[in-house]
Design an enzyme around this catalytic site. Sequence first.
Site, PDB file in Angstrom:
ATOM      1  N   ASP A 204      41.534  41.816  39.262  1.00  0.00           N
ATOM      2  CA  ASP A 204      41.568  42.686  40.434  1.00  0.00           C
ATOM      3  C   ASP A 204      40.155  43.166  40.779  1.00  0.00           C
ATOM      4  OD1 ASP A 204      43.334  44.211  42.231  1.00  0.00           O
ATOM      5  OD2 ASP A 204      42.562  45.973  41.192  1.00  0.00           O
ATOM      6  N   GLU A 248      39.521  38.169  42.409  1.00  0.00           N
ATOM      7  CA  GLU A 248      39.561  38.656  43.787  1.00  0.00           C
ATOM      8  C   GLU A 248      38.141  39.062  44.174  1.00  0.00           C
ATOM      9  OE1 GLU A 248      41.880  42.099  46.405  1.00  0.00           O
ATOM     10  OE2 GLU A 248      41.155  42.555  44.404  1.00  0.00           O
TER      11      GLU A 248
HETATM   12  C1  GLC Z   1      43.300  44.906  44.859  1.00  0.00           C
HETATM   13  C2  GLC Z   1      44.792  44.741  45.040  1.00  0.00           C
HETATM   14  C3  GLC Z   1      45.305  45.880  45.866  1.00  0.00           C
HETATM   15  C4  GLC Z   1      44.991  47.186  45.165  1.00  0.00           C
HETATM   16  C5  GLC Z   1      43.505  47.292  44.852  1.00  0.00           C
HETATM   17  C6  GLC Z   1      43.222  48.425  43.902  1.00  0.00           C
HETATM   18  O1  GLC Z   1      42.619  44.786  46.049  1.00  0.00           O
HETATM   19  O2  GLC Z   1      45.066  43.477  45.594  1.00  0.00           O
HETATM   20  O3  GLC Z   1      46.680  45.763  46.115  1.00  0.00           O
HETATM   21  O4  GLC Z   1      45.348  48.278  45.969  1.00  0.00           O
HETATM   22  O5  GLC Z   1      43.014  46.132  44.244  1.00  0.00           O
HETATM   23  O6  GLC Z   1      43.654  48.111  42.606  1.00  0.00           O
END
Ligand code: GLC
Length: 557
Positions: A204, A248
Amino acid sequence: MSIVDTGDLWWKSAVVYCLDVETFLDWNGDGVGDFAGLAHRIDYLAELGVTCLWLMPFYATAGRDDGYDIVDFYAVDSRFGHFGDLVELMRLARSRGLRVIVDLVINHTSDKHPWFTASRSSRESPYRDYYVWRDTPPKKQPKPVFPDQEKSNWELDKKTGQYYQHMFYKAQPDLNVANPAVRDEIAKIMGFWAELGVNGFRVDAVPFLLETAAIIGGDGALPDPHEYLQALRSFLSRRVGDAVLLGEVNLPREDQLLFFGGPDGDELNMQFDFITMQKMYLSLARSDAGPLVEALQSRPVCSHDVQWANFARNHDELTLDKLTDEERAEVFAAFGPEKRMQVYGRGIVRRLPPMLHGDQRRIRMVYSLLFSMPGTPVLFYGEEIGMGENLAREGRMAVRTPMQWNAGRNGGFSNAKKSPLIDAIVDGVFGPDRVNVEDQLRDPDSQLGFIKRLIEHYRASPELGWGTFEVLKQKHPAVLAHTLTWDGGRVVLLHNFADEPVDVHLRVPDGDESTTLSDLFTDETVQLTGAGAVDISLEGYGFRWLRLVSETDVRRY
Ligand code: GLC
């Protein structure tokens, strides 16, 4: 001919399926999905043909960010069942040949996590340095990620008189990865889940975790953030040789290359291609393949071992932050014209079929693209049946509605009489009456039947995950014609972004009069000329997957 060594790089040709246990299937009738429900649908997923499940956070949580605010990294959300149920689920998945990756949320914890409770109890707490504290917030601050909810990335803690950093909600204080004790905790967490049998992590918010100056403003906490990502990767590889880190990273191309570890490829094994995804929507809005071509061609040259993860939609808003203001306005106008469809000034909280007004030709063309652009496709649950969103739900929750299993009560999601999730079930033309698994399983022409065929062909065509990418010249701006080549095999893919049928004239590299193009979805074959030239017709929003074969080719499929 030599045997190609694909090593243990399974993610290069995986089909990833993302789901949230909470919204998949409620087996005990309490109105919330659970591990037992998912276990009962493992055969559904195996038969669909996906090869890797990505489980969204199922950890003990304070429930402020749909599970992305963790209070215990070693415990499961008790609403989903017992730890033993999770282990049983993992065993079942493995027995069906499915790999499992899990969300690794280590940029922050919940403010209810015992580390933070201790950290904020006094400046002298041994946990104080687990988080990022300052007497005053830095002058230079990036815009909050959730601008409608947060005005700043720093929150004053009245009791101890200092501010803590939170790049997301204030209920999600950022962990201080510059502290070696925190790094040890993170390694322990990864080691724990690896030992439990997961095949890797969806990491994440990676750039935030690394606290690069570019992301958090100020100086950045780590002298060399990428050294830390390398360390995480080598730690995990030592524990589980073929584990994947799917990150991500929604950053410009040059930064993405850094997060792969540059040409050495020793950091993330995979990254979501946010840029291609955004440009794909621009191409759709304009009926012009140009922006997508440009995005695919701008991918940096990376180590052959790493991979791009392609996606059409995910659980968050469809972010359009990498488009210009004018481009974003075009996509908003085409696919999310109403204010309630938009969030944070940058994204759309809708699923694909309603955005495309239910036009089956266009929807199928997009999924054909998803599976035939170079990379590994990632599906978000419900995409395989064409689910829509529920705009009555707050923000990003609109696309996180319960899975639609049948046309019966509560869409077959739950037997409970009432629950907030049951209230969230989509209604109208994309609701379970008309869009559900049971009906589509009986209909080979359904979206589900179609996605199954895409998965079959993707899995039978290693060129799509491994191949060298080339755009083929032809004269229609609305058409993307590309080819992927790998291990002596070549596939040619065509997609028409416009409503009008076209005849595409192109030249296929390595093609001559002894070769034909064989359509993977029909029995049709097309003969090439001596120069490899060929004319191929496409319907409005049509697509073709063609394999170059000679008469004696055993690769024909
Ligand atoms: C990432 C996740 C999202 C979440 C954020 C904070 O972007 O995809 O859903 O709110 O991280 O953890």
